[in-house]
Scaffold this motif. Structure first.
Motif, mmCIF file in Angstrom:
data_model
loop_
_atom_site.group_PDB
_atom_site.id
_atom_site.type_symbol
_atom_site.label_atom_id
_atom_site.label_comp_id
_atom_site.label_asym_id
_atom_site.label_seq_id
_atom_site.Cartn_x
_atom_site.Cartn_y
_atom_site.Cartn_z
ATOM 1 N N MET A 60 53.311 37.701 55.993
ATOM 2 C CA MET A 60 53.214 38.848 55.098
ATOM 3 C C MET A 60 51.782 39.371 55.033
ATOM 4 O O MET A 60 51.556 40.580 54.973
ATOM 5 N N LEU A 61 50.819 38.466 55.051
ATOM 6 C CA LEU A 61 49.412 38.869 55.027
ATOM 7 C C LEU A 61 49.056 39.653 56.283
ATOM 8 O O LEU A 61 48.369 40.680 56.222
ATOM 9 N N ARG A 62 49.544 39.189 57.437
ATOM 10 C CA ARG A 62 49.258 39.895 58.689
ATOM 11 C C ARG A 62 49.916 41.274 58.712
ATOM 12 O O ARG A 62 49.322 42.245 59.185
ATOM 13 N N ILE A 63 51.144 41.353 58.203
ATOM 14 C CA ILE A 63 51.825 42.653 58.141
ATOM 15 C C ILE A 63 51.058 43.610 57.230
ATOM 16 O O ILE A 63 50.840 44.780 57.566
ATOM 17 N N LEU A 101 41.235 36.332 73.996
ATOM 18 C CA LEU A 101 40.775 36.250 72.607
ATOM 19 C C LEU A 101 41.905 36.183 71.593
ATOM 20 O O LEU A 101 41.653 35.898 70.416
ATOM 21 N N GLY A 102 43.144 36.478 72.025
ATOM 22 C CA GLY A 102 44.258 36.487 71.091
ATOM 23 C C GLY A 102 44.198 37.677 70.149
ATOM 24 O O GLY A 102 43.352 38.571 70.286
ATOM 25 N N GLN A 103 45.081 37.680 69.162
ATOM 26 C CA GLN A 103 45.091 38.776 68.191
ATOM 27 C C GLN A 103 43.833 38.777 67.326
ATOM 28 O O GLN A 103 43.443 39.812 66.795
ATOM 29 N N ARG A 104 43.197 37.624 67.198
ATOM 30 C CA ARG A 104 41.942 37.569 66.449
ATOM 31 C C ARG A 104 40.880 38.428 67.118
ATOM 32 O O ARG A 104 40.099 39.113 66.449
ATOM 33 N N GLY A 105 40.838 38.418 68.447
ATOM 34 C CA GLY A 105 39.892 39.265 69.165
ATOM 35 C C GLY A 105 40.181 40.735 68.964
ATOM 36 O O GLY A 105 39.255 41.551 68.807
ATOM 37 N N GLY A 141 48.326 49.644 70.312
ATOM 38 C CA GLY A 141 49.164 48.955 71.289
ATOM 39 C C GLY A 141 49.467 47.525 70.893
ATOM 40 O O GLY A 141 50.598 47.053 71.029
ATOM 41 N N SER A 142 48.467 46.815 70.382
ATOM 42 C CA SER A 142 48.653 45.413 70.007
ATOM 43 C C SER A 142 49.648 45.259 68.865
ATOM 44 O O SER A 142 50.600 44.478 68.953
ATOM 45 N N PHE A 143 49.435 46.012 67.790
ATOM 46 C CA PHE A 143 50.284 45.837 66.619
ATOM 47 C C PHE A 143 51.681 46.406 66.817
ATOM 48 O O PHE A 143 52.650 45.912 66.235
ATOM 49 N N CYS A 144 51.811 47.452 67.638
ATOM 50 C CA CYS A 144 53.152 47.981 67.940
ATOM 51 C C CYS A 144 53.973 46.947 68.695
ATOM 52 O O CYS A 144 55.147 46.721 68.382
ATOM 53 N N ALA A 145 53.368 46.313 69.704
ATOM 54 C CA ALA A 145 54.083 45.296 70.472
ATOM 55 C C ALA A 145 54.420 44.094 69.596
ATOM 56 O O ALA A 145 55.519 43.542 69.660
ATOM 57 N N TRP A 146 53.482 43.686 68.759
ATOM 58 C CA TRP A 146 53.702 42.538 67.879
ATOM 59 C C TRP A 146 54.818 42.826 66.872
ATOM 60 O O TRP A 146 55.736 42.017 66.689
ATOM 61 N N ALA A 147 54.769 43.997 66.237
ATOM 62 C CA ALA A 147 55.771 44.327 65.227
ATOM 63 C C ALA A 147 57.144 44.548 65.846
ATOM 64 O O ALA A 147 58.168 44.329 65.194
ATOM 65 N N GLY A 148 57.192 44.974 67.114
ATOM 66 C CA GLY A 148 58.473 45.201 67.767
ATOM 67 C C GLY A 148 59.216 43.929 68.090
ATOM 68 O O GLY A 148 60.405 43.973 68.433
ATOM 69 N N ALA A 149 58.557 42.771 67.984
ATOM 70 C CA ALA A 149 59.181 41.508 68.352
ATOM 71 C C ALA A 149 59.418 40.584 67.162
ATOM 72 O O ALA A 149 59.967 39.503 67.337
ATOM 73 N N VAL A 150 59.035 40.981 65.960
ATOM 74 C CA VAL A 150 59.222 40.117 64.800
ATOM 75 C C VAL A 150 60.637 40.259 64.258
ATOM 76 O O VAL A 150 61.405 41.136 64.665
ATOM 77 N N GLU A 151 60.992 39.383 63.318
ATOM 78 C CA GLU A 151 62.291 39.484 62.665
ATOM 79 C C GLU A 151 62.352 40.783 61.848
ATOM 80 O O GLU A 151 61.367 41.203 61.255
ATOM 81 N N ASN A 152 63.547 41.419 61.821
ATOM 82 C CA ASN A 152 63.721 42.723 61.171
ATOM 83 C C ASN A 152 62.707 43.732 61.723
ATOM 84 O O ASN A 152 62.026 44.446 60.978
ATOM 85 N N ALA A 153 62.639 43.789 63.058
ATOM 86 C CA ALA A 153 61.607 44.590 63.715
ATOM 87 C C ALA A 153 61.675 46.060 63.324
ATOM 88 O O ALA A 153 60.644 46.709 63.137
#
Length: 447
Positions: A49-52, A112-116, A158-170
């Motif tokens: 939830m914090l990341r969202i 670097l991952g999402q932190r980078g 691009g990063s957050f769109c791809a990440w959010a497209g793969a989570v539960e209740n995308a």
């Protein structure tokens, strides 16, 4: 049968007959593990939830950066003595950052991952806002600052769109994420218009606000994604590749594999039309309202805010409708209604009514982008999401630059009245491309 008052006969002798056996009051292993799993699950949900929430704030900043360009167009024309075609070059610098991000986002995640991403993206936003706030003496220097900002926007987008497209209740998460973008895009023209028209401040003072927002964005994102390093990113996506092996070899997580999928190209063209329409409306509605509807500069800036307010409401409200009706049918309906509203907008020349129609237009165009991300994420293997969606978003930003630029060039020769016809044509093309998407496979159920 023994009575309740009699002691039951011993089946095993007590080890210490003189004293009762001690009672073990420590929690059982099963209960302890159950409580531990509950705590872990709650911690994960809180972290998610914090990341969202952090990504939503980042998209608010993205929206403020992009949408305020429409309010700045008349001021930049006056500041640097530019024509409509000349000032339209400002729309062309954004694809430069998206072009770089389309190729860098995958390696950036791997190293670097999402932190980078949480560090690099806001850094370029800070550079943009700081550079523009200095009131560059040459238009070329301002364009360079915008190019840096576009790179930060592209990395985060691009990063957050791809990440959010793969989570539960995308689909719902995508709606909230892009609803946040629209909320920022609505806030940008309103605040900028109020500062410049009501407060009589110079145009570059708006970028002081964006500088503060970008610094806060950096703090929020780094805190929320501080544990999302490269090793965690690679571990998650290695698991995804194993899961996607269903009767054939796992997809090759390379750019060549990404481009082999027809869906990547359909999504790219769809984003080109979709983002091009949004940016053409927000980029030129202020000029159109002032010259054709003879609206005041303040009301014209409010019409741009109204469009993005409609987008925010559409993404938040219609996201739920889309999930119930089905993304394909719902998006077709939204585009048909948008075409009808554009015809109505062309027929009415009352500034207040035109502002209301533009707000409704934004409402029905709002779900288009997150729906495209959702469909693409469903049709492609997960390990290709970042590369494919980043590339598709690059195409979208090409449309978001070329179509407003083309509209400015046409307005320079044919007059700003051409705005209505161009927007109608772009919505029509968006509908036709949407129909080219393959139908979604049935959702995979557990067990």
């Amino acid at each position: 049968m023994t009575s309740a008052c009699e002691p039951a006969p011993e089946t095993e002798p007590l080890l210490h007959s003189g004293s009762p056996a001690p009672v073990d009051r420590s929690p059982s292993p099963s209960r302890s593990s159950r409580e531990s799993s509950i705590r872990v699950k709650a911690s994960r949900e809180t972290s998610a939830m914090l990341r969202i929430a952090a990504a939503m704030y980042s998209f608010v900043v993205l929206g403020m950066l992009v949408s305020s360009l429409g309010v700045m167009v008349p001021r930049l024309e006056a500041e640097y003595n530019l024509s409509d075609a000349g000032v339209s070059i400002v729309f062309l610098v954004w694809p430069a950052g998206y072009a770089a991000a389309a190729w860098l986002n995958g390696p950036l995640h791997a190293r670097l991952g999402q932190r980078g991403v949480a560090v690099v993206g806001p850094l370029f936003h800070v550079l943009l806002a700081a550079g523009a706030s200095l009131r560059p003496p040459a238009f070329a220097a301002l364009l360079a600052a915008f190019a840096l900002g576009s790179l930060g926007t592209a990395v985060l987008d691009g990063s957050f769109c791809a990440w959010a497209g793969a989570v539960e209740n995308a689909n719902v998460v995508q709606g909230f994420l892009h609803g946040s973008y629209s909320a920022g895009a609505a806030l940008g023209p309103f605040l900028a218009g109020t500062m410049l028209e009501v407060g009589h401040l110079p145009w570059y003072s708006w970028y002081y606000v964006l500088l503060g927002a970008s610094v806060l964005e950096a703090i929020v994102l780094v805190f929320a994604f501080r544990f999302e390093d490269a090793s965690k990113y690679r571990r998650n996506h290695e698991q995804d590749r194993l899961v996607t092996m269903q009767g054939e070899s796992a997809a090759d997580p390379t750019y060549s594999a990404t481009f082999k999928h027809r869906v990547t190209w359909i999504c790219s063209i769809y984003f080109l039309a979709c983002v091009g329409t949004e940016n053409a409306v927000s980029g030129w509605i202020v000029v159109f309202m002032m010259r054709v509807d003879h609206a005041s500069a303040y009301l014209a800036s409010l019409s741009s805010s109204g469009f993005w307010i409609g987008q925010a409401a559409g993404r938040l409200i219609l996201g739920q409708v889309t999930q119930k009706v089905g993304v394909r049918s719902a998006t077709i309906a939204y585009l048909v209604v948008a075409l009808a509203l554009e015809v109505l907008f062309a027929a009415i020349r009352i500034p207040e009514v035109s502002t209301a129609i533009i707000t409704l237009l934004g409402f029905f165009l709002g779900p288009l982008f997150p729906s495209g991300v959702f469909v693409t994420a469903r049709l492609l293997p997960r390990e290709l999401h970042v590369g494919a969606i980043s590339f598709a978003i690059l195409f979208g930003q090409v449309g978001g630059a070329l179509l407003p630029f083309a509209l400015g060039s046409l307005a320079d020769t044919l007059g700003i009245q051409i705005f209505q016809l161009v927007i109608f044509a772009q919505i029509t093309v968006t509908l036709l491309v949407w129909l080219a998407f393959p139908r979604l496979p049935p959702p995979i159920t557990a067990g």
